[in-house]
Design an enzyme around this catalytic site. Sequence first.
Site, PDB file in Angstrom:
ATOM      1  N   LEU A  64      39.330  43.980  42.664  1.00 23.10           N
ATOM      2  CA  LEU A  64      38.987  42.752  41.942  1.00 23.10           C
ATOM      3  C   LEU A  64      38.542  41.701  42.950  1.00 23.10           C
ATOM      4  O   LEU A  64      39.181  41.522  43.992  1.00 23.10           O
ATOM      5  CB  LEU A  64      40.197  42.226  41.160  1.00 23.10           C
ATOM      6  CG  LEU A  64      40.686  43.062  39.970  1.00 23.10           C
ATOM      7  CD1 LEU A  64      41.952  42.455  39.391  1.00 23.10           C
ATOM      8  CD2 LEU A  64      39.626  43.179  38.900  1.00 23.10           C
ATOM      9  N   ASP A  65      37.463  40.981  42.636  1.00 22.66           N
ATOM     10  CA  ASP A  65      37.006  39.876  43.489  1.00 22.66           C
ATOM     11  C   ASP A  65      38.107  38.824  43.603  1.00 22.66           C
ATOM     12  O   ASP A  65      38.955  38.709  42.706  1.00 22.66           O
ATOM     13  CB  ASP A  65      35.760  39.217  42.884  1.00 22.66           C
ATOM     14  CG  ASP A  65      34.532  40.110  42.979  1.00 22.66           C
ATOM     15  OD1 ASP A  65      34.597  41.131  43.683  1.00 22.66           O
ATOM     16  OD2 ASP A  65      33.509  39.784  42.335  1.00 22.66           O
ATOM     17  N   PRO A  66      38.077  38.009  44.672  1.00 21.02           N
ATOM     18  CA  PRO A  66      39.098  36.966  44.830  1.00 21.02           C
ATOM     19  C   PRO A  66      39.273  36.046  43.616  1.00 21.02           C
ATOM     20  O   PRO A  66      40.396  35.681  43.275  1.00 21.02           O
ATOM     21  CB  PRO A  66      38.597  36.175  46.044  1.00 21.02           C
ATOM     22  CG  PRO A  66      37.862  37.187  46.855  1.00 21.02           C
ATOM     23  CD  PRO A  66      37.194  38.087  45.861  1.00 21.02           C
ATOM     24  N   HIS A  67      38.177  35.700  42.938  1.00 18.89           N
ATOM     25  CA  HIS A  67      38.264  34.773  41.801  1.00 18.89           C
ATOM     26  C   HIS A  67      38.649  35.450  40.489  1.00 18.89           C
ATOM     27  O   HIS A  67      38.863  34.780  39.484  1.00 18.89           O
ATOM     28  CB  HIS A  67      36.938  34.025  41.626  1.00 18.89           C
ATOM     29  CG  HIS A  67      36.610  33.129  42.784  1.00 18.89           C
ATOM     30  ND1 HIS A  67      37.420  32.083  43.170  1.00 18.89           N
ATOM     31  CD2 HIS A  67      35.573  33.147  43.663  1.00 18.89           C
ATOM     32  CE1 HIS A  67      36.901  31.482  44.223  1.00 18.89           C
ATOM     33  NE2 HIS A  67      35.785  32.121  44.553  1.00 18.89           N
ATOM     34  N   VAL A  68      38.709  36.780  40.483  1.00 16.30           N
ATOM     35  CA  VAL A  68      39.032  37.528  39.263  1.00 16.30           C
ATOM     36  C   VAL A  68      40.535  37.797  39.216  1.00 16.30           C
ATOM     37  O   VAL A  68      41.152  38.102  40.231  1.00 16.30           O
ATOM     38  CB  VAL A  68      38.237  38.847  39.203  1.00 16.30           C
ATOM     39  CG1 VAL A  68      38.575  39.634  37.946  1.00 16.30           C
ATOM     40  CG2 VAL A  68      36.732  38.553  39.261  1.00 16.30           C
TER      41      VAL A  68
END
Length: 316
Positions: A64-68
């Site tokens: 998962l991306d950092p913002h997700v």
Amino acid sequence: MWLIKGYEETDENLGKRPEERSIEELIENCMIIVDKHEGPTSHQISLWVKEIFNAKKVGHIGTLDPHVTGVLPVLLNDAVKTAPLFSKLEKEYVGIMHLHKDYDVEKLKSLIAEKFIGKIIQIPPKKSAVARKPREREVKSFDILEVNGRDILFNTKVEAGTYIRKLVWDIGVAVGIGAHMVELRRIRAGNFTEENAHSLVEIRDAFEFWKEGDEKYLKKILIPIEFTIDHVKKVFIKDSAIEAICNGAPLYPVGIVRIQEGIVEGEMVAIMSLKNELVAIGIAKMNSKKMFEGKKGIAVRVDRVIMKKGTYKKEK
């Protein structure tokens, strides 16, 4: 459905059923479903879990991306070897897509249904960890749940490896007005949902409670690896075949007790003990029918051994 080659007893003095394992034993071979918060990378989340449990190895499934935020399965210690079993899990997300201009929602729904459901071609974004080459992925569904001005709340189910941020961007290009993803949360990875997920604070607190003598919270968090592989076809084997498998020998038809129907040659399967312990994972060299009928040849080529050597070695 199962093909039964014979009936065998299992020695109750050897091995242990997954549900009977101690916390220490679970930590050696389990999965934790982390509810990832916004900010850190998936790798950082895994390292924090590793630190909490003083684990030798950790691995996460589906970056998962950092913002997700949302569902991030993390494997501990010996369970890391099972990572290939989870590489193709379907993912489900809810998110907010922001349109750059006003646009008719019904037209948007029609365009998504026409061009972005089913097999699509994606080029991974610049910041991705894979080569930026066109690749085919399947979008199972993309439903618009709510509309607030130019903000569109959506739910989507996709094949593993589908980039949702890129999907939203491509939708914006297709409608001719542009769009970008504002928020995204993964609510499911395979059979693992938000209901199974725990924050890092919950996990750390449960660990501390266990250290103080109360294990019930940690028992709910540590999932025996055997309970996470419902999607994998299985072959159950005799006690007498286990030690050879643990030493890397292939599985022959003579060592099999029962086989799940539908196994095809070349498929990755789980080799299980009669106590429902995961012994190893391997590549089927026969289909279910041939394993059932055969007496010679290799049924499964062992790829990764999960069980520790000596677990089923009888003392002389």
